[in-house]
Write an enzyme that holds these catalytic residues in place. Structure first.
Site, mmCIF file in Angstrom:
data_model
loop_
_atom_site.group_PDB
_atom_site.id
_atom_site.type_symbol
_atom_site.label_atom_id
_atom_site.label_comp_id
_atom_site.label_asym_id
_atom_site.label_seq_id
_atom_site.Cartn_x
_atom_site.Cartn_y
_atom_site.Cartn_z
ATOM 1 N N TRP A 1 0.836 -1.203 0.000
ATOM 2 C CA TRP A 1 0.000 0.000 0.000
ATOM 3 C C TRP A 1 0.877 1.262 0.000
ATOM 4 O O TRP A 1 0.580 2.232 -0.700
ATOM 5 C CB TRP A 1 -0.872 -0.041 1.251
ATOM 6 C CG TRP A 1 -2.044 0.875 1.312
ATOM 7 C CD1 TRP A 1 -2.057 2.225 1.066
ATOM 8 C CD2 TRP A 1 -3.382 0.529 1.694
ATOM 9 N NE1 TRP A 1 -3.305 2.744 1.277
ATOM 10 C CE2 TRP A 1 -4.137 1.723 1.660
ATOM 11 C CE3 TRP A 1 -4.001 -0.667 2.078
ATOM 12 C CZ2 TRP A 1 -5.495 1.750 1.995
ATOM 13 C CZ3 TRP A 1 -5.341 -0.636 2.406
ATOM 14 C CH2 TRP A 1 -6.084 0.560 2.356
ATOM 15 N N ILE A 2 1.940 1.263 0.780
ATOM 16 C CA ILE A 2 2.748 2.474 0.970
ATOM 17 C C ILE A 2 3.494 2.857 -0.296
ATOM 18 O O ILE A 2 4.024 3.976 -0.403
ATOM 19 C CB ILE A 2 3.740 2.284 2.147
ATOM 20 C CG1 ILE A 2 4.164 3.634 2.746
ATOM 21 C CG2 ILE A 2 4.945 1.471 1.714
ATOM 22 C CD1 ILE A 2 3.050 4.388 3.405
ATOM 23 N N ARG B 1 7.501 1.568 18.371
ATOM 24 C CA ARG B 1 8.539 2.082 19.274
ATOM 25 C C ARG B 1 7.936 2.502 20.603
ATOM 26 O O ARG B 1 8.561 2.365 21.650
ATOM 27 C CB ARG B 1 9.250 3.292 18.655
ATOM 28 C CG ARG B 1 10.011 2.997 17.373
ATOM 29 C CD ARG B 1 10.760 4.233 16.915
ATOM 30 N NE ARG B 1 11.839 4.556 17.855
ATOM 31 C CZ ARG B 1 12.466 5.723 17.889
ATOM 32 N NH1 ARG B 1 12.104 6.696 17.058
ATOM 33 N NH2 ARG B 1 13.439 5.939 18.746
ATOM 34 N N LEU C 1 -8.878 12.726 -4.090
ATOM 35 C CA LEU C 1 -9.677 11.794 -4.885
ATOM 36 C C LEU C 1 -8.950 11.350 -6.153
ATOM 37 O O LEU C 1 -9.058 10.184 -6.559
ATOM 38 C CB LEU C 1 -11.019 12.429 -5.239
ATOM 39 C CG LEU C 1 -12.015 11.559 -5.999
ATOM 40 C CD1 LEU C 1 -12.376 10.304 -5.197
ATOM 41 C CD2 LEU C 1 -13.283 12.351 -6.324
ATOM 42 N N ARG D 1 -5.479 -1.434 -7.410
ATOM 43 C CA ARG D 1 -5.683 -2.389 -6.314
ATOM 44 C C ARG D 1 -7.061 -3.020 -6.282
ATOM 45 O O ARG D 1 -7.240 -4.064 -5.630
ATOM 46 C CB ARG D 1 -5.392 -1.696 -4.975
ATOM 47 C CG ARG D 1 -3.993 -1.119 -4.869
ATOM 48 C CD ARG D 1 -2.918 -2.152 -5.163
ATOM 49 N NE ARG D 1 -1.576 -1.597 -4.993
ATOM 50 C CZ ARG D 1 -0.444 -2.293 -5.145
ATOM 51 N NH1 ARG D 1 -0.511 -3.572 -5.480
ATOM 52 N NH2 ARG D 1 0.730 -1.722 -4.975
#
Length: 325
Positions: free
Chosen positions: A134-135, A148, A237, A247
């Site tokens: 996704w990133i 962390r 958008l 995707r």
């Protein structure tokens, strides 16, 4: 670290039972109470409002075994797209007499900035390996839950047997035939066992009982890629449509595709005219290369054209034939 979120009571039944027959709880009772309070206190506003999106606000849409997608905030609607287009292009759009027609014109001719006037902020809970796919869509603002500062939950994505498939023999990044029942059972057992053992060691490493306890930022390296993480993901958008075009496609990996499909159900209600144009021109449409256009013209003229005289590679030809026969 993310803020507290929750899921309304009517969504509790949405998540499938886990492999032990126990319904998972992606959201805590406190989070559910907060979402109930948020939806119970509407406020008057002068901003543009999408009634379809208002119905989705704060609610969690279940995805996979422990995941969800939730709308936290949004800006704009179909009218905002048209407003921006008419300011930008002025006289150039006056021949398009209505908003739906204008939006279809903008989508058809690949205009981008009018669609950037709408934004949405999503809260997503997803497996780490899905997050790493996704990133790669770098046109959004992201804030992820921090391992962390906080202890990660013992929640892992364990696929259903019907989603365990062998490597495709024609596609280096896809799946082929389903695994047989014995192999599938063995793989599922390994996934559960390995994930549980890794988390046991993670807990043991950060424990301070009888030891100093390893820092959380180091201990998390032992956790597998199927553990769940969460983030806030804010995107306009135009770039959201680009994400969904890739995707929500049938060829996308199942685990990210189901998230895209959940988002599609939201966008369809948020900007119905824009989504209809997107569905028509992007999801349902096909882009042709110059070679493919030439082949179609020759076929329409009555000529028989095969791979050898198409000028295409084998991969291009296979994709062409898959759509056009």
């Amino acid at each position: 670290m993310l803020g507290v979120v929750s899921r309304p009571a009517q969504y509790k039944v949405g998540w499938p039972e886990d492999r032990e027959g126990i319904a998972p709880m992606p959201l805590t009772p406190d989070q559910e109470a907060e979402i109930t309070a948020l939806r119970a206190t509407p406020r008057p506003t002068l901003r543009a409002v999408s009634e379809g999106m208002e119905a989705h606000l704060y609610k969690a849409i279940p995805v996979l075994d422990h995941g969800f997608v939730r709308v936290v905030d949004y800006m704009g609607d179909d009218a905002a797209i048209c407003q921006a287009a008419r300011v930008s292009y002025g006289r150039g759009t006056k021949s398009v007499s209505n908003d739906e027609g204008l939006i279809r014109y903008l989508m058809r001719h690949w205009h981008s900035t009018p669609f950037e006037m709408c934004e949405v902020k999503l809260h997503v809970k997803l497996p780490v390996f899905v997050a790493r796919q996704w990133i790669r869509h770098r046109t959004a603002n992201v804030n992820e839950y921090s391992g962390r500062y906080s202890i990660l939950d013992r929640e892992f994505y364990i696929p259903a047997a019907e989603h365990l498939a062998a490597q495709s023999v024609v596609n280096n990044q896809g799946r082929g035939d389903l695994l047989g029942p014995e192999e599938a059972a063995r793989v599922l057992d390994w996934l559960k066992t390995d994930a549980g053992r890794a988390y046991d060691h993670y807990e043991a490493m950060i424990s301070t009982e009888g030891q100093q306890g390893l820092a959380r930022e180091l201990a998390r390296m032992n956790l597998p890629a199927n553990i769940y993480t969460q983030w806030y993901w804010k995107v306009d958008l135009h770039n959201l449509f680009h994400f969904l075009r890739l995707r929500a496609d049938a060829h996308a990996q199942y685990e990210i595709r189901v998230y895209a499909e959940a988002i599609c159900s939201v966008v369809r209600d948020w900007v119905p005219a824009a989504y209809a144009a997107f569905e028509d021109y992007r999801l349902g449409g096909e882009t042709l290369s110059a070679k493919a256009v030439a082949v179609l013209k020759r076929r329409l003229a009555g000529e028989t054209v095969g791979l050898e005289d198409s000028g295409m590679s084998k991969g291009e030809w296979r994709e062409f034939v898959g759509v056009w026969g």
